[in-house]
Design a protein around this motif. Structure first.
Motif, PDB file in Angstrom:
ATOM      1  N   PHE A 158       0.159   8.330  10.599  1.00  0.00           N
ATOM      2  CA  PHE A 158       0.066   9.755  10.950  1.00  0.00           C
ATOM      3  C   PHE A 158       1.446  10.386  10.959  1.00  0.00           C
ATOM      4  CE2 PHE A 158       0.233  12.848  14.509  1.00  0.00           C
ATOM      5  CZ  PHE A 158      -0.462  13.874  13.892  1.00  0.00           C
ATOM      6  N   LEU A 159       2.421   9.694  11.525  1.00  0.00           N
ATOM      7  CA  LEU A 159       3.776  10.248  11.589  1.00  0.00           C
ATOM      8  C   LEU A 159       4.410  10.349  10.204  1.00  0.00           C
ATOM      9  CD1 LEU A 159       5.084   8.447  14.794  1.00  0.00           C
ATOM     10  CD2 LEU A 159       4.249  10.797  14.561  1.00  0.00           C
ATOM     11  N   ILE A 164     -11.082   8.407   4.993  1.00  0.00           N
ATOM     12  CA  ILE A 164     -10.130   7.625   4.204  1.00  0.00           C
ATOM     13  C   ILE A 164     -10.243   7.990   2.727  1.00  0.00           C
ATOM     14  CG2 ILE A 164      -9.571   5.274   3.445  1.00  0.00           C
ATOM     15  CD1 ILE A 164     -10.287   4.367   6.298  1.00  0.00           C
ATOM     16  N   THR A 165     -11.462   8.234   2.265  1.00  0.00           N
ATOM     17  CA  THR A 165     -11.651   8.658   0.870  1.00  0.00           C
ATOM     18  C   THR A 165     -10.979   9.999   0.615  1.00  0.00           C
ATOM     19  OG1 THR A 165     -13.734   7.450   0.740  1.00  0.00           O
ATOM     20  CG2 THR A 165     -13.375   9.186  -0.887  1.00  0.00           C
ATOM     21  N   VAL A 166     -11.144  10.936   1.530  1.00  0.00           N
ATOM     22  CA  VAL A 166     -10.503  12.247   1.392  1.00  0.00           C
ATOM     23  C   VAL A 166      -8.988  12.094   1.347  1.00  0.00           C
ATOM     24  CG1 VAL A 166     -10.061  14.426   2.600  1.00  0.00           C
ATOM     25  CG2 VAL A 166     -12.389  13.580   2.371  1.00  0.00           C
ATOM     26  N   MET A 167      -8.447  11.253   2.210  1.00  0.00           N
ATOM     27  CA  MET A 167      -6.998  11.061   2.243  1.00  0.00           C
ATOM     28  C   MET A 167      -6.486  10.430   0.952  1.00  0.00           C
ATOM     29  SD  MET A 167      -6.850   9.964   6.247  1.00  0.00           S
ATOM     30  CE  MET A 167      -5.399   9.002   6.132  1.00  0.00           C
ATOM     31  N   LEU A 201      -1.744  18.971   4.504  1.00  0.00           N
ATOM     32  CA  LEU A 201      -2.268  19.400   5.792  1.00  0.00           C
ATOM     33  C   LEU A 201      -3.689  18.882   6.002  1.00  0.00           C
ATOM     34  CD1 LEU A 201      -1.895  21.027   8.383  1.00  0.00           C
ATOM     35  CD2 LEU A 201      -2.722  23.032   7.139  1.00  0.00           C
ATOM     36  N   ILE A 202      -4.484  18.842   4.949  1.00  0.00           N
ATOM     37  CA  ILE A 202      -5.828  18.269   5.047  1.00  0.00           C
ATOM     38  C   ILE A 202      -5.742  16.790   5.421  1.00  0.00           C
ATOM     39  CG2 ILE A 202      -7.920  17.706   3.754  1.00  0.00           C
ATOM     40  CD1 ILE A 202      -7.401  20.266   2.107  1.00  0.00           C
ATOM     41  N   THR A 203      -4.781  16.079   4.827  1.00  0.00           N
ATOM     42  CA  THR A 203      -4.586  14.667   5.160  1.00  0.00           C
ATOM     43  C   THR A 203      -4.198  14.499   6.624  1.00  0.00           C
ATOM     44  OG1 THR A 203      -3.919  14.200   2.893  1.00  0.00           O
ATOM     45  CG2 THR A 203      -3.279  12.597   4.559  1.00  0.00           C
ATOM     46  N   VAL A 204      -3.299  15.336   7.106  1.00  0.00           N
ATOM     47  CA  VAL A 204      -2.891  15.277   8.515  1.00  0.00           C
ATOM     48  C   VAL A 204      -4.080  15.582   9.426  1.00  0.00           C
ATOM     49  CG1 VAL A 204      -1.430  16.392  10.250  1.00  0.00           C
ATOM     50  CG2 VAL A 204      -0.470  15.728   8.053  1.00  0.00           C
ATOM     51  N   MET A 205      -4.909  16.527   9.027  1.00  0.00           N
ATOM     52  CA  MET A 205      -6.094  16.841   9.844  1.00  0.00           C
ATOM     53  C   MET A 205      -7.081  15.669   9.867  1.00  0.00           C
ATOM     54  SD  MET A 205      -5.211  19.627  11.076  1.00  0.00           S
ATOM     55  CE  MET A 205      -6.640  20.032  12.015  1.00  0.00           C
ATOM     56  N   CYS A 206      -7.178  14.934   8.763  1.00  0.00           N
ATOM     57  CA  CYS A 206      -8.019  13.725   8.763  1.00  0.00           C
ATOM     58  C   CYS A 206      -7.483  12.697   9.750  1.00  0.00           C
ATOM     59  CB  CYS A 206      -8.084  13.119   7.368  1.00  0.00           C
ATOM     60  SG  CYS A 206      -9.090  14.041   6.201  1.00  0.00           S
TER      61      CYS A 206
END
Length: 143
Positions: A60-61, A111-114, A90-95
């Motif tokens: 995350f960091l 995880i797929t989205v990321m 930003l979408i990845t951070v929100m996941c």
């Protein structure tokens, strides 16, 4: 053996993008590609040390730091590709936030989205590099 094919494809795609950005891109593309490859290696090392179990807060960091890098690039260089890359990151951070807060969503879908977002960000860097390369070539031909 077949389940590693996507990882090899992703690695070749990532390193090819970085090579293209370093050879043909401008300063912002080089900086973005360098930060993204550094984050990629850092996340591999972090996951390897944790045994690929769960989602460590370190990932995350790392993704949050990459988001700030893309925001800084878009602020400094006023180009469009870092804005798109920032939005996707930003979408990845929100996941990550959804995972850390234990939202009732399938973990596999996040995880797929990321993972898909990482390919989109690579695409943004490639498009930015291509346009910077073409603008430089057009400026050289105009002289």
């Amino acid at each position: 053996m077949l389940n590693i094919a996507y990882a090899i494809f992703g690695a070749v795609f990532m390193l090819g993008m970085a090579l293209f950005a370093f050879l043909k891109g401008g300063a912002s593309e080089r900086f973005g590609a360098g930060a993204y490859v550094f984050a990629w290696f850092a996340s591999i090392i972090l996951q390897e040390s944790s045994g690929f179990r769960g989602l460590p807060a370190g990932l995350f960091l790392i993704d949050l730091a990459v988001l700030f890098v893309f925001i800084a690039i878009s602020w400094r260089y006023r180009q469009s590709w870092p804005v798109w890359a920032s939005g996707i990151q930003l979408i990845t951070v929100m996941c990550h936030i959804m995972m850390l807060t234990k939202q009732p969503v399938l973990l596999g879908s996040l995880i797929t989205v990321m993972n898909l977002n990482s390919y989109l960000i690579i695409g943004c860097i490639i498009v930015g590099t291509f346009y910077a390369w073409q603008e430089r070539r057009a400026a050289e031909m105009a002289r």
